[in-house]
Design an enzyme around this catalytic site. Structure first.
Site, PDB file in Angstrom:
ATOM      1  N   ASP A  64      -4.713 -74.823  -4.887  1.00  0.00           N
ATOM      2  CA  ASP A  64      -4.581 -75.401  -5.603  1.00  0.00           C
ATOM      3  C   ASP A  64      -5.103 -76.213  -6.421  1.00  0.00           C
ATOM      4  O   ASP A  64      -5.416 -75.485  -7.314  1.00  0.00           O
ATOM      5  CB  ASP A  64      -6.104 -74.557  -5.270  1.00  0.00           C
ATOM      6  CG  ASP A  64      -7.930 -74.884  -5.467  1.00  0.00           C
ATOM      7  OD1 ASP A  64      -8.005 -76.130  -5.815  1.00  0.00           O
ATOM      8  OD2 ASP A  64      -8.988 -74.455  -5.281  1.00  0.00           O
ATOM      9  N   HIS A  65      -4.729 -77.410  -6.579  1.00  0.00           N
ATOM     10  CA  HIS A  65      -4.663 -77.982  -7.506  1.00  0.00           C
ATOM     11  C   HIS A  65      -5.711 -77.881  -8.970  1.00  0.00           C
ATOM     12  O   HIS A  65      -4.974 -77.976 -10.071  1.00  0.00           O
ATOM     13  CB  HIS A  65      -4.055 -79.348  -7.374  1.00  0.00           C
ATOM     14  CG  HIS A  65      -5.916 -80.298  -7.342  1.00  0.00           C
ATOM     15  ND1 HIS A  65      -6.107 -80.748  -6.534  1.00  0.00           N
ATOM     16  CD2 HIS A  65      -7.041 -80.721  -8.769  1.00  0.00           C
ATOM     17  CE1 HIS A  65      -7.056 -81.560  -6.731  1.00  0.00           C
ATOM     18  NE2 HIS A  65      -7.405 -81.559  -8.085  1.00  0.00           N
ATOM     19  N   GLU A 118     -18.603 -85.789  -9.647  1.00  0.00           N
ATOM     20  CA  GLU A 118     -17.520 -87.055  -9.421  1.00  0.00           C
ATOM     21  C   GLU A 118     -18.344 -88.604 -10.112  1.00  0.00           C
ATOM     22  O   GLU A 118     -19.526 -87.754  -9.144  1.00  0.00           O
ATOM     23  CB  GLU A 118     -16.949 -87.104  -8.093  1.00  0.00           C
ATOM     24  CG  GLU A 118     -15.712 -85.609  -8.193  1.00  0.00           C
ATOM     25  CD  GLU A 118     -15.455 -85.572  -6.330  1.00  0.00           C
ATOM     26  OE1 GLU A 118     -14.084 -86.362  -6.317  1.00  0.00           O
ATOM     27  OE2 GLU A 118     -16.054 -85.302  -5.835  1.00  0.00           O
ATOM     28  N   HIS A 172     -12.155 -75.068  -4.362  1.00  0.00           N
ATOM     29  CA  HIS A 172     -12.160 -75.225  -6.021  1.00  0.00           C
ATOM     30  C   HIS A 172     -13.470 -74.727  -7.064  1.00  0.00           C
ATOM     31  O   HIS A 172     -12.526 -73.922  -7.774  1.00  0.00           O
ATOM     32  CB  HIS A 172     -12.550 -76.427  -6.723  1.00  0.00           C
ATOM     33  CG  HIS A 172     -11.256 -77.986  -5.629  1.00  0.00           C
ATOM     34  ND1 HIS A 172      -9.891 -77.098  -5.821  1.00  0.00           N
ATOM     35  CD2 HIS A 172     -11.338 -78.933  -5.117  1.00  0.00           C
ATOM     36  CE1 HIS A 172      -9.394 -78.323  -4.565  1.00  0.00           C
ATOM     37  NE2 HIS A 172     -10.535 -79.021  -4.679  1.00  0.00           N
ATOM     38  N   LYS A 208     -20.422 -85.465  -5.009  1.00  0.00           N
ATOM     39  CA  LYS A 208     -20.257 -87.468  -5.410  1.00  0.00           C
ATOM     40  C   LYS A 208     -21.095 -88.284  -6.265  1.00  0.00           C
ATOM     41  O   LYS A 208     -22.280 -87.957  -5.394  1.00  0.00           O
ATOM     42  CB  LYS A 208     -19.330 -87.857  -4.241  1.00  0.00           C
ATOM     43  CG  LYS A 208     -18.049 -87.076  -3.425  1.00  0.00           C
ATOM     44  CD  LYS A 208     -17.566 -87.846  -2.612  1.00  0.00           C
ATOM     45  CE  LYS A 208     -15.941 -86.793  -2.065  1.00  0.00           C
ATOM     46  NZ  LYS A 208     -15.457 -86.778  -3.453  1.00  0.00           N
TER      47      LYS A 208
END
Ligand code: NAD
Length: 488
Positions: free
Chosen positions: A178-179, A217, A241, A336
């Site tokens: 999970d970056h 975002e 996340h 988004k």
């Protein structure tokens, strides 16, 4: 302040899907940057393995182009880049067949070095790859596999994937990425909480009114429309996340900073999450940008599905049902095409129990904001006296620490999440990777929410492009006499 670079052990890293978008945009540039910093040993080898026909020279050209296009920040030194490209090799392989596996086996040096296999391919290929690694003798104790998201699309598929991987690999060999966990500030969450005496005594429902986690975002679905429409904000962002951020904010102090101690505590948080009531959720789909409806169309046009019921925005209220957090709501939101690009956690403390200055002075709350991006840092809102002769009136001022300012120009070097995570794979450190039981617990909490929408035929509410989401998200807060904090 210059950070120390400790080289990792020699390794062979096979990137399945080594010609794909993720490899070109993230993995290969990340490896180059670690090579440039001196962390990647000169004798390490990177083996691209994918469906396209290509030789080593072709793969080096592809990689060079990717690095020149996507390596963030620094300009490439030609000599270093040339030496780095010398570490690269390529095998044309079929994940679902036998082609290429003999060649791969011959290329991997399994003596005295770490073997890592990065599954940067569609999730449907994770099982076939694991199986073939084993049948070709590559799944030995020295090997580790890196698995990209999405890890399942619900509890059932995640469990089945865990079972498949467990047939060939021990949990200690599986690195689920999970970056978000690789971001510097996310790790700083743990440093701030457990490295300072200041916060921990106040970190509970006695002193904290509520906590907000926002990941906003400005971009829309872009070229990922088809994939995104099958997923939505809940699966794509909240289950992984935002859930990880929630865990790090809410967990008990682990006894040690070691992988299982940290992951045990995170798991307890997920398991303590209360189910979310339908009226505690707001879903949305973005409208077109009126300034340019062609370039920035509405969600349904962008995903080419005029009847889509998938959400591009979600906000919800949940509780962590344990002694520390009973009564403190956690508000999560992500979307988004919102007004700002920002990932931020806000801890809103309670009012002082009594104002000695009288009601005219105004009541103020301390607010701790932890900015994950952009402008990483921490701000603590502190109440002081308004300067001047106007009597004892109170105002809030920010105690602001932007990490890049505090640490100086060198300390501010940004290491991309993928750089850190890939090096952790080689070092054998699983702290920043999700354990199988964590992923399953997160799906177990998420599934009823998504299933509820499907059963009720819930349709997301439209929201303006560039806004804070649908009105229902504002109402979610206002019903509780609270407001979303401004982010970004
Ligand atoms: P992609 O479609 O750009 O690339 C897929 C790669 O897989 C190519 O190299 C292709 O040759 C290879 N491949 C396909 N079928 C194969 C087969 N049968 N045998 C061997 N190789 C095969 O995909 P991507 O965007 O790079 O994504 C890869 C994985 O990473 C996916 O699981 C995706 O969900 C995940 N991911 C991608 C991103 C991103 O930004 N692209 C972000 C997060 C996670």
């Amino acid at each position: 302040m210059v950070s120390r670079v400790i080289p990792v052990d020699p390794f062979d890293l096979v990137i399945f899907g080594g010609t794909g978008d993720l490899a070109r945009r993230k993995i290969l540039p990340a490896l180059f940057r670690r090579y440039s910093s001196g962390q990647m040993p000169k004798n390490a080898r990177i083996i691209g393995a994918a469906r396209s026909a290509m030789d080593d020279a072709g793969y080096r050209t592809l990689t060079e182009e990717a690095i020149r296009e996507f390596s963030p920040g620094k300009t490439c030194d030609d000599g270093t880049l040339k030496r780095f490209l010398g570490c690269l090799h390529y095998v044309k392989i079929d994940a679902t067949g036998e082609a290429g596996w003999k060649e791969l086996t011959e290329k991997v040096v399994s003596v005295d070095r770490v073997e890592a296999y990065y599954f940067s391919v569609a999730p449907s290929l994770f099982g076939p790859l694991a199986e073939r690694l084993q049948s070709h003798g590559l799944a030995d104790r020295n090997a580790r596999i890196v698995v990209e998201k999405p890890f399942g699309r619900d509890l059932e598929t995640a469990r089945s994937l865990n079972e498949t991987l467990a047939r060939y690999f021990d949990e200690s060999q599986i690195y689920r990425i999970d970056h978000y966990l690789g971001k510097e500030t996310v790790q700083n969450l743990m440093a701030v909480r457990f490295g300072n005496m200041l916060f921990e005594p106040l970190w509970n429902s006695q002193f904290v009114d509520h906590i907000q986690i926002t990941v906003a975002e400005t971009v829309g679905v872009g070229g990922r429309g088809e994939y995104y429409d099958k997923s939505g904000a809940m699966r794509d962002m909240v289950q992984n996340h935002l859930m990880q951020l929630l865990c790090l904010i809410a967990m008990e102090p682990p006894a040690r900073f070691d992988p299982d101690a940290v992951r045990d505590e995170k798991l307890k948080v997920i398991r303590a999450l209360e189910p979310v009531e339908p009226h505690h959720i707001a879903r949305g789909q973005y409208d077109a940008d009126p300034a340019d409806e062609v370039e920035f169309p509405d969600y349904r046009t962008a995903v080419d599905n005029p009847r889509s019921k998938t959400e591009s925005f979600v906000a919800l209220k949940t509780h962590v049902a344990n002694w520390r957090w009973a009564g403190t709501p956690f508000y999560l939101r992500t979307g988004k095409r919102m007004g700002a690009r920002a990932s931020e956690i806000t801890v809103v403390f309670k009012d002082t129990p009594h104002s000695i200055f009288g009601e005219d002075a105004g009541r103020h709350r301390n607010v701790l904001s932890i900015r994950l991006q952009p402008n990483e840092g921490i701000t603590l809102g502190v109440t002081i006296k308004e300067p001047g002769p106007g009597g004892m009136r109170l105002i809030d001022v920010p105690l602001d620490m932007t990490f890049a300012d505090a640490l100086g120009p060198d300390g501010g070097e940004s290491v991309d999440a993928y750089e850190r995570l890939i090096m952790d794979v080689i070092r054998g450190n699983q702290t920043l990777f999700m354990r199988g039981d964590e992923v399953e617990a997160a799906w177990a909490w998420t599934d009823p929410i998504i299933n509820g929408w499907t059963t009720r035929g819930d349709v997301p509410k439209p929201y303006d492009s560039g806004s804070d989401g649908p009105d229902a998200a504002l109402q979610l807060m206002r019903r509780d006499s609270r407001e979303w904090q401004k982010v970004g």
